[in-house]
Write an enzyme that holds these catalytic residues in place. Structure first.
Site, PDB file in Angstrom:
ATOM      1  N   ALA A  61      30.059 -14.972  66.302  1.00 52.91           N
ATOM      2  CA  ALA A  61      29.819 -16.160  65.426  1.00 52.91           C
ATOM      3  C   ALA A  61      29.373 -17.263  66.222  1.00 52.91           C
ATOM      4  O   ALA A  61      28.524 -18.248  66.207  1.00 52.91           O
ATOM      5  CB  ALA A  61      30.975 -16.545  64.454  1.00 52.91           C
ATOM      6  N   ALA A  62      30.354 -17.686  67.257  1.00 50.39           N
ATOM      7  CA  ALA A  62      29.915 -18.702  68.457  1.00 50.39           C
ATOM      8  C   ALA A  62      28.656 -18.723  68.936  1.00 50.39           C
ATOM      9  O   ALA A  62      27.856 -19.626  69.051  1.00 50.39           O
ATOM     10  CB  ALA A  62      31.053 -18.964  69.196  1.00 50.39           C
ATOM     11  N   LYS A  92      33.675 -23.256  62.979  1.00 46.25           N
ATOM     12  CA  LYS A  92      33.724 -21.992  62.096  1.00 46.25           C
ATOM     13  C   LYS A  92      34.251 -22.480  60.584  1.00 46.25           C
ATOM     14  O   LYS A  92      34.273 -21.597  59.540  1.00 46.25           O
ATOM     15  CB  LYS A  92      34.879 -21.061  62.525  1.00 46.25           C
ATOM     16  CG  LYS A  92      34.921 -20.519  64.147  1.00 46.25           C
ATOM     17  CD  LYS A  92      33.783 -19.185  64.153  1.00 46.25           C
ATOM     18  CE  LYS A  92      33.178 -18.942  65.502  1.00 46.25           C
ATOM     19  NZ  LYS A  92      34.310 -18.955  66.417  1.00 46.25           N
ATOM     20  N   ARG A 120      25.367 -11.544  69.612  1.00 46.69           N
ATOM     21  CA  ARG A 120      26.434 -11.355  68.446  1.00 46.69           C
ATOM     22  C   ARG A 120      27.486 -12.311  68.651  1.00 46.69           C
ATOM     23  O   ARG A 120      27.693 -12.788  69.872  1.00 46.69           O
ATOM     24  CB  ARG A 120      26.545 -10.144  68.098  1.00 46.69           C
ATOM     25  CG  ARG A 120      27.178  -9.147  69.237  1.00 46.69           C
ATOM     26  CD  ARG A 120      28.459  -8.198  68.874  1.00 46.69           C
ATOM     27  NE  ARG A 120      29.493  -9.034  68.276  1.00 46.69           N
ATOM     28  CZ  ARG A 120      30.360  -9.313  69.252  1.00 46.69           C
ATOM     29  NH1 ARG A 120      30.150  -9.197  70.666  1.00 46.69           N
ATOM     30  NH2 ARG A 120      31.395  -9.957  68.785  1.00 46.69           N
ATOM     31  N   CYS A 158      38.052  -6.360  66.868  1.00 51.67           N
ATOM     32  CA  CYS A 158      36.583  -6.717  67.209  1.00 51.67           C
ATOM     33  C   CYS A 158      36.564  -7.543  68.416  1.00 51.67           C
ATOM     34  O   CYS A 158      37.417  -7.413  69.246  1.00 51.67           O
ATOM     35  CB  CYS A 158      36.145  -7.592  65.977  1.00 51.67           C
ATOM     36  SG  CYS A 158      34.494  -7.622  66.134  1.00 51.67           S
ATOM     37  N   ASP A 216      34.736 -15.521  61.588  1.00 50.54           N
ATOM     38  CA  ASP A 216      33.332 -16.087  61.301  1.00 50.54           C
ATOM     39  C   ASP A 216      32.752 -16.984  60.459  1.00 50.54           C
ATOM     40  O   ASP A 216      32.159 -18.083  60.684  1.00 50.54           O
ATOM     41  CB  ASP A 216      32.431 -14.890  60.773  1.00 50.54           C
ATOM     42  CG  ASP A 216      32.432 -13.757  61.605  1.00 50.54           C
ATOM     43  OD1 ASP A 216      33.332 -12.929  61.913  1.00 50.54           O
ATOM     44  OD2 ASP A 216      31.344 -13.582  62.574  1.00 50.54           O
ATOM     45  N   LYS A 253      35.578  -9.923  60.789  1.00 48.09           N
ATOM     46  CA  LYS A 253      34.936  -8.478  60.952  1.00 48.09           C
ATOM     47  C   LYS A 253      35.892  -7.443  59.839  1.00 48.09           C
ATOM     48  O   LYS A 253      37.008  -7.550  59.668  1.00 48.09           O
ATOM     49  CB  LYS A 253      35.459  -7.771  62.380  1.00 48.09           C
ATOM     50  CG  LYS A 253      34.718  -6.550  62.787  1.00 48.09           C
ATOM     51  CD  LYS A 253      33.408  -6.406  62.278  1.00 48.09           C
ATOM     52  CE  LYS A 253      32.501  -7.516  62.837  1.00 48.09           C
ATOM     53  NZ  LYS A 253      30.950  -7.418  62.339  1.00 48.09           N
TER      54      LYS A 253
HETATM   55  P1  RI2 Z   1      33.778 -15.615  68.419  1.00 48.60           P
HETATM   56  C1  RI2 Z   1      32.212 -11.559  65.317  1.00 48.60           C
HETATM   57  O1  RI2 Z   1      31.122 -11.120  64.412  1.00 48.60           O
HETATM   58  C2  RI2 Z   1      33.446 -11.002  65.054  1.00 48.60           C
HETATM   59  O2  RI2 Z   1      33.672 -10.790  63.623  1.00 48.60           O
HETATM   60  C3  RI2 Z   1      34.319 -12.119  65.524  1.00 48.60           C
HETATM   61  O3  RI2 Z   1      35.832 -11.894  65.074  1.00 48.60           O
HETATM   62  C4  RI2 Z   1      33.438 -13.134  65.087  1.00 48.60           C
HETATM   63  O4  RI2 Z   1      32.223 -12.836  65.280  1.00 48.60           O
HETATM   64  C5  RI2 Z   1      34.094 -14.546  65.978  1.00 48.60           C
HETATM   65  O5  RI2 Z   1      33.547 -14.193  67.350  1.00 48.60           O
HETATM   66  P2  RI2 Z   1      29.983  -9.867  64.679  1.00 48.60           P
HETATM   67  O6  RI2 Z   1      28.903 -10.941  65.437  1.00 48.60           O
HETATM   68  O7  RI2 Z   1      32.920 -16.641  67.762  1.00 48.60           O
HETATM   69  O8  RI2 Z   1      30.383  -9.135  66.091  1.00 48.60           O
HETATM   70  O9  RI2 Z   1      35.176 -15.947  68.283  1.00 48.60           O
HETATM   71  O10 RI2 Z   1      29.440  -9.236  63.553  1.00 48.60           O
HETATM   72  O11 RI2 Z   1      33.157 -15.184  69.544  1.00 48.60           O
END
Ligand code: RI2
Length: 315
Positions: free
Chosen positions: A26-27, A240, A24, A133, A204, A215
């Site tokens: 987004a990156a 993003k 999980r 988050c 995201d 989130k």
């Molecule tokens: P990075 C997450 O989504 C959160 O919403 C977080 O802010 C976003 O991804 C970006 O995360 P989830 O997968 O890419 O927990 O900065 O639903 O790591």
């Protein structure tokens, strides 16, 4: 051959891991999808590059369906698919796909370091900040900021229902950051009583007008922050930003299984909803911290136009 057999069980297990949020953020989902797509090409048995492309597009669509809100997934897959350009043989195509996926992963990792440095500069004198988050980008900024500014304290929201705030809190503590875990509903109280001076978030998806999809709960946090005059920093690598938003496509909001919120048997006769992202308009965002610079909202559209000028959207 179709995408279910192309790439075989690895493709499906990567998709499942993304769907179930074992993978999980987004990156991270973008990186794993890029690698899985390049790997899927190994399973192609034909000798036509066009045939490979057709199958890979189908495989990419399958992967992209795992989580609809984060554009990183589709940006990563489009990036890898573009590696087929100019490939004359299947074996050249495979090598190009592999290199392209590896380069994608490297670029996203490198972006994190640049964003950490740029974000930390904006937190040189802050005593207390709040994050929501778990964002690897926001986390990198906070770790770097705390290294330079030893007085910095971080408040981290629990983030119901998946409780990603526990990941953030654990990681920050391990990195030696002074971190306090709070309930989501304690955010306003903490902002006021702890004199929080910045909110540091990930994203995201960021659309061409600067709207931040992040989130669930981000929007209400940002509305309160504006009311209390606390600036919001959004830390996000360029993957993003959404090329789809440049052509006016809306961002779908993922709604996950109600069981993540509560067991329906515990609340008979009650409908449960679990939207997991929301949209924060640009007027609530003070700065977007990217690896290519720190932006104000009015610069987002030209920035995104430049970023995606030569990008082909395969899916
Ligand atoms: P990075 C997450 O989504 C959160 O919403 C977080 O802010 C976003 O991804 C970006 O995360 P989830 O997968 O890419 O927990 O900065 O639903 O790591």
């Amino acid at each position: 051959m179709n995408s279910v057999t192309l790439g075989g069980s690895l493709l499906l297990s990567v998709k499942r891991d993304i769907e179930t949020m074992r993978t999980r953020g987004a990156a991270e989902i973008g990186k794993q999808a890029a690698l899985a797509l390049a790997h899927a090409a190994q399973a192609y048995h034909g000798d036509s590059v066009v045939g490979l492309q057709v199958d890979l597009i189908e495989a990419a669509r399958l992967l992209a369906s795992a989580r609809p809100t984060a554009v990183t997934l589709r940006n990563a897959l489009n990036h890898v698919l573009s590696a087929l350009d100019g490939a004359r043989t299947v074996s050249t195509a495979r090598a190009q796909l592999r290199r392209s996926a590896q380069a994608y992963v490297r670029d996203v990792e490198a972006a994190k370091g640049l964003i950490a440095a740029a974000g930390a500069k904006l937190l040189r004198t802050d005593r207390a900040v709040l994050t929501h988050c778990h964002s690897t980008l926001a986390q990198a900024v906070l770790v770097e900021a705390a290294r330079k500014n030893r007085r910095l304290r971080v408040f981290s929201t629990e983030t119901r229902p998946f409780r990603q705030g526990l990941i953030t809190s654990r990681n920050l503590a391990q990195a030696g950051v002074d971190v306090t875990l709070i309930l989501d509903s304690a955010a306003t109280y903490i902002l006021e009583t702890e004199k929080v001076s910045k909110i540091v978030l990930g994203a995201d998806t960021i659309t061409a007008d600067g709207t931040v999809y992040n989130k669930i709960g981000t929007r209400q946090l940002c509305i309160v922050a504006q009311h209390l005059k606390v600036p919001v920093l959004v830390c996000a690598e360029t993957q993003k930003f959404s090329p789809y938003s440049l052509r006016g496509e809306p961002v779908p909001i993922e709604e996950r299984n109600a069981r993540e919120v509560a067991d329906p048997e515990d609340v008979p006769g009650v409908r449960i909803r679990n939207p997991v992202f929301d949209a924060t308009p640009p007027r609530y965002v003070h700065r977007y911290v990217t690896e290519k610079g720190v932006l104000e909202s009015k610069r987002v559209r030209p920035f995104a136009e430049r970023l995606f000028r030569d990008v082909t959207l395969w899916i």
